[in-house]
Design a protein around this motif. Structure first.
Motif, PDB file in Angstrom:
ATOM      1  N   GLY A  22       0.821  -1.205   0.000  1.00 19.57           N
ATOM      2  CA  GLY A  22       0.000   0.000   0.000  1.00 19.57           C
ATOM      3  C   GLY A  22       0.845   1.240   0.000  1.00 19.57           C
ATOM      4  N   ARG A  23       0.222   2.345   0.317  1.00 23.31           N
ATOM      5  CA  ARG A  23       0.951   3.614   0.378  1.00 23.31           C
ATOM      6  C   ARG A  23       0.401   4.477   1.504  1.00 23.31           C
ATOM      7  N   VAL A  24       1.242   5.420   1.927  1.00 23.83           N
ATOM      8  CA  VAL A  24       0.874   6.219   3.084  1.00 23.83           C
ATOM      9  C   VAL A  24       1.421   7.652   2.926  1.00 23.83           C
ATOM     10  N   ALA A  25       0.647   8.626   3.384  1.00 25.43           N
ATOM     11  CA  ALA A  25       1.116  10.026   3.424  1.00 25.43           C
ATOM     12  C   ALA A  25       0.729  10.597   4.790  1.00 25.43           C
ATOM     13  N   ILE A  26       1.564  11.505   5.285  1.00 21.57           N
ATOM     14  CA  ILE A  26       1.372  12.005   6.643  1.00 21.57           C
ATOM     15  C   ILE A  26       1.119  13.508   6.616  1.00 21.57           C
ATOM     16  N   GLY A  27       0.184  13.959   7.427  1.00 24.67           N
ATOM     17  CA  GLY A  27      -0.086  15.391   7.579  1.00 24.67           C
ATOM     18  C   GLY A  27       0.339  15.875   8.957  1.00 24.67           C
ATOM     19  N   GLY A  28       0.504  17.174   9.083  1.00 23.12           N
ATOM     20  CA  GLY A  28       0.775  17.789  10.387  1.00 23.12           C
ATOM     21  C   GLY A  28       2.215  17.726  10.846  1.00 23.12           C
ATOM     22  N   ILE A  29       3.121  17.237   9.998  1.00 23.07           N
ATOM     23  CA  ILE A  29       4.506  17.082  10.467  1.00 23.07           C
ATOM     24  C   ILE A  29       5.545  17.818   9.619  1.00 23.07           C
ATOM     25  N   ALA A  30       5.125  18.396   8.508  1.00 24.68           N
ATOM     26  CA  ALA A  30       6.103  18.949   7.562  1.00 24.68           C
ATOM     27  C   ALA A  30       5.505  20.143   6.822  1.00 24.68           C
ATOM     28  N   PRO A  31       6.338  20.882   6.088  1.00 27.21           N
ATOM     29  CA  PRO A  31       5.831  22.007   5.298  1.00 27.21           C
ATOM     30  C   PRO A  31       4.947  21.577   4.137  1.00 27.21           C
ATOM     31  N   LYS A  32       4.862  20.289   3.881  1.00 31.68           N
ATOM     32  CA  LYS A  32       4.007  19.795   2.805  1.00 31.68           C
ATOM     33  C   LYS A  32       3.474  18.427   3.216  1.00 31.68           C
ATOM     34  N   PRO A  33       2.424  17.935   2.559  1.00 30.88           N
ATOM     35  CA  PRO A  33       1.986  16.570   2.832  1.00 30.88           C
ATOM     36  C   PRO A  33       3.192  15.643   2.647  1.00 30.88           C
ATOM     37  N   TRP A  34       3.458  14.779   3.624  1.00 31.18           N
ATOM     38  CA  TRP A  34       4.736  14.072   3.655  1.00 31.18           C
ATOM     39  C   TRP A  34       4.590  12.652   3.155  1.00 31.18           C
ATOM     40  N   ARG A  35       5.243  12.365   2.053  1.00 31.36           N
ATOM     41  CA  ARG A  35       5.201  11.009   1.512  1.00 31.36           C
ATOM     42  C   ARG A  35       6.601  10.632   1.063  1.00 31.36           C
ATOM     43  N   VAL A  36       7.022   9.425   1.388  1.00 25.11           N
ATOM     44  CA  VAL A  36       8.339   8.927   1.003  1.00 25.11           C
ATOM     45  C   VAL A  36       8.098   7.575   0.341  1.00 25.11           C
ATOM     46  N   GLU A  37       8.392   7.482  -0.945  1.00 17.93           N
ATOM     47  CA  GLU A  37       8.061   6.245  -1.672  1.00 17.93           C
ATOM     48  C   GLU A  37       8.748   5.026  -1.051  1.00 17.93           C
ATOM     49  N   ALA A  38       9.987   5.200  -0.533  1.00 17.30           N
ATOM     50  CA  ALA A  38      10.698   4.068   0.084  1.00 17.30           C
ATOM     51  C   ALA A  38       9.937   3.537   1.300  1.00 17.30           C
ATOM     52  N   ALA A  39       9.214   4.412   1.955  1.00 17.70           N
ATOM     53  CA  ALA A  39       8.427   3.977   3.117  1.00 17.70           C
ATOM     54  C   ALA A  39       7.247   3.122   2.661  1.00 17.70           C
TER      55      ALA A  39
END
Ligand SMILES: Cc1cc2nc3c(=O)[nH]c(=O)nc-3n(C[C@H](O)[C@H](O)[C@H](O)COP(=O)(O)OP(=O)(O)OC[C@H]3O[C@@H](n4cnc5c(N)ncnc54)[C@H](O)[C@@H]3O)c2cc1C
Ligand code: SF4
Lengths: 317, 211
Positions: free
Chosen positions: A254-271
């Motif tokens: 699957g895939r995941v993106a994180i809010g509230g922690i960075a200057p932009k919606p945070w997504r790292v493909e390796a994760a």
């Protein structure tokens, strides 16, 4: 509020051209962020161009099986759209996790993407803030930074991008469609839309002066289970401390993106590739290089725990 | 007496000097903004329907819908709480949807149909939601009440229309009139007195369900 003149635009090209014609112009859509900031004189446009009459308020299927969302579609209508609820549930969930019913009725797709940070020092015009007044310093560094970013920050600014909707759009690999003042159209992948601002925190997006957002396009649906899990100080009507947007398939990928922690919606493909290995593996890849402050160090374990909750939730479903 | 009139005089002098300084400051501020001091701030004509009556106004472009209703149309039912979209006291219904009237400009509502608390019902002919708020004591000081009631009426409409909320279990199903749904959907209306549970009862009664 500073005085300003006002006009209603009737075509996208006319709206984009009007910004360049009148220095100090801004578009106004729902107005829920811009007027808030104008009242505090953090934003001081001399001219407003109302884009509500541009007829960019429809949601239509694209030829390759995706969805094209007009820039002026309200947050309520987007979250309630049957196609979005069926095929892009994470987007509906993210939208209804944000703001209030009244605000979502007014807030638009483009305006939501462009909402500005909620850093308390950005809002307090007596404080130094490089984002509000470039070169004035950053009162948040060494100040009260509980809500602020833990990754992607710089010595100039540690603010977050506060929104929810854009986190789901980043997860879904949306594309932002624009028209420039010269009439030329272009598309911007959402991954490149919000910037890591480095030394220039007042430059937040890839948009150029007068560039008008006309639509956001979603690629074909991903299937899987869609989750948006928002952790905040109260159960409703508060910005995220941490939010997790996820689409998880039956086989655990699957895939995941994180809010509230960075200057932009945070997504790292390796994760994303580490999804089958569980929350710890994903979180460590997402947060590699994180630089939390004393106040917001709690967000590091909170990301992992929220991810774990999301994975448990989807396994149970 | 002499003393006091002297005082009076000098106070006046001071006030006049103060006014002159204020005027000068205004000139320099106005200059800095590129607005000529002799020119009034930009104004525009707008017409919309409020509670069934057509209204025509010429307003400073900065006028919010809330200020237009309260200060220009004397419809003071809608309240100014935070003036930043955080408290919901200014909630009105525009073209069928509830919005924060403080975070929108009056000039953006050309041709709109606006309903305020004054248009929902009158003391003689209460709207069912107004009657239910009275019956269930859905307020103490009453300041947030017009916004609460406008929101409450619209919330029941939003649930009936199938619009999902944060607590709706299934995105493909229809939301029900449950306590959880009502609480979540009313979270944009803050009540400093904490009349929330009574508001919930009033809304539940109007919805015709005992959730
Ligand atoms: C009390 C409160 C709580 C909130 N809580 C949340 C929350 O929990 N989560 C969340 O995500 N958000 C939250 N919000 C923010 C809300 O989602 C935004 O204010 C809203 O989405 C902005 O949309 P708008 O259409 O009103 O934008 P506007 O205020 O009209 O515009 C915002 C910016 O976008 C620009 N713009 C608008 N349209 C275009 C276009 N087509 N092309 C180019 N530029 C454009 C404007 O010039 C302006 O700079 C909250 C807001 C408030 C007031
Ligand atoms: S963190 Fe960014 S927005 Fe906040 S005060 Fe510092 S420069 Fe301004």
């Amino acid at each position: 509020m500073k005085p300003f003149t006002y006009e209603r635009a009737t075509t996208p090209a006319e709206a984009a051209a009007a910004v360049v014609r009148q220095p100090g112009s801004r578009f106004i859509a729902g107005g829920t962020n811009l007027l808030d900031l104008m009242k505090l004189e953090i934003e001081t446009p001399a001219h407003l161009i109302d884009v509500n009459g541009l007829k960019l308020d429809t949601i239509e299927p694209t030829p390759d099986g995706g969805l094209r969302i007009g820039a002026l579609v309200s947050n309520t209508n987007l979250a309630a759209d049957q196609g979005v609820r069926r095929d892009y549930g994470v987007l509906s969930r993210a939208i209804v996790a944000g703001a209030s019913g009244q605000l979502r009725n007014k807030a638009t797709t483009a305006g939501n993407l462009l909402q500005r940070t909620r850093c308390p020092y950005f809002y307090d015009t007596n404080q130094a803030c490089n984002k509000r007044r470039p070169g004035s310093g950053c009162a948040a560094i060494g100040g009260y930074s509980r809500q602020l970013a833990i990754i992607g920050t710089s010595d100039a600014c540690i603010a977050t991008y506060p929104g929810d909707m854009a986190v789901a759009m980043r997860l879904l690999d949306a594309t932002v469609e624009t028209v420039q003042p010269n009439g030329a159209a272009r598309t911007i992948p959402i991954a490149d839309f919000h910037k890591l601002w480095g030394k220039t925190p007042h430059i937040e997006t890839a948009l150029t002066n007068g560039e008008l957002i006309t639509a956001v396009t979603l690629p074909r649906p991903l299937g899987g289970t869609h989750v948006y899990h928002k952790v905040r100080d109260r159960a409703s009507y508060a910005y995220a401390l941490v939010s997790v947007a996820a689409v998880i398939q039956r086989d655990g990928t699957g895939r995941v993106a994180i809010g509230g922690i960075a200057p932009k919606p945070w997504r790292v493909e390796a994760a994303d590739h580490a999804m089958p290995q569980g929350a710890k593996a994903v979180a460590s890849r997402l947060l590699a290089g994180a630089k939390p402050t004393h106040d917001n160090a709690f967000k590091v374990p909170l990301v992992e725990r929220t991810l774990a909750a999301v994975l448990a939730e989807t396994r149970a479903a | 007496m002499t003393c006091s009139s002297e005082l009076e005089l000098s106070r006046r002098g001071l006030l006049a000097a103060g006014a002159a300084t204020a005027a000068m400051t205004q000139v320099s501020v106005a200059d800095a903004q590129g607005v000529s001091p002799s020119k009034p701030p930009p104004a525009m004509h707008v017409s919309f329907t409020v509670n069934g009556k057509r209204r025509e106004l010429t307003l400073d472009t900065r006028t919010t819908l809330l200020d237009a209703l309260r200060e220009h149309l004397q419809l003071t039912g809608s309240k100014k709480g935070c003036d930043h979209g955080q408290c919901g006291a200014c909630t009105v219904i525009v073209d069928g949807t509830r919005i924060n009237s403080c975070l929108t400009l009056a000039v953006m509502h050309e041709g709109a149909k606006i309903t305020t608390i004054e248009g929902l019902g009158t003391p003689e002919r209460l709207h069912p939601m107004q009657a239910a708020f009275i019956k269930h004591d859905g307020y103490q000081c009453g300041y947030c009440t017009p916004g609460q009631i406008c929101s409450a009426v619209a919330v029941l409409g939003e649930i009936a229309a199938g619009i999902p909320s944060h607590v709706t279990a299934s995105l493909t199903g229809k939301p029900g009139v449950t306590n959880d749904e009502i609480r979540e959907r009313m979270s944009g209306n803050i009540c400093r007195c904490g009349a929330y549970s009574n508001i919930l009862e009033a809304m539940t009664e109007v919805a015709g369900t005992r959730a």
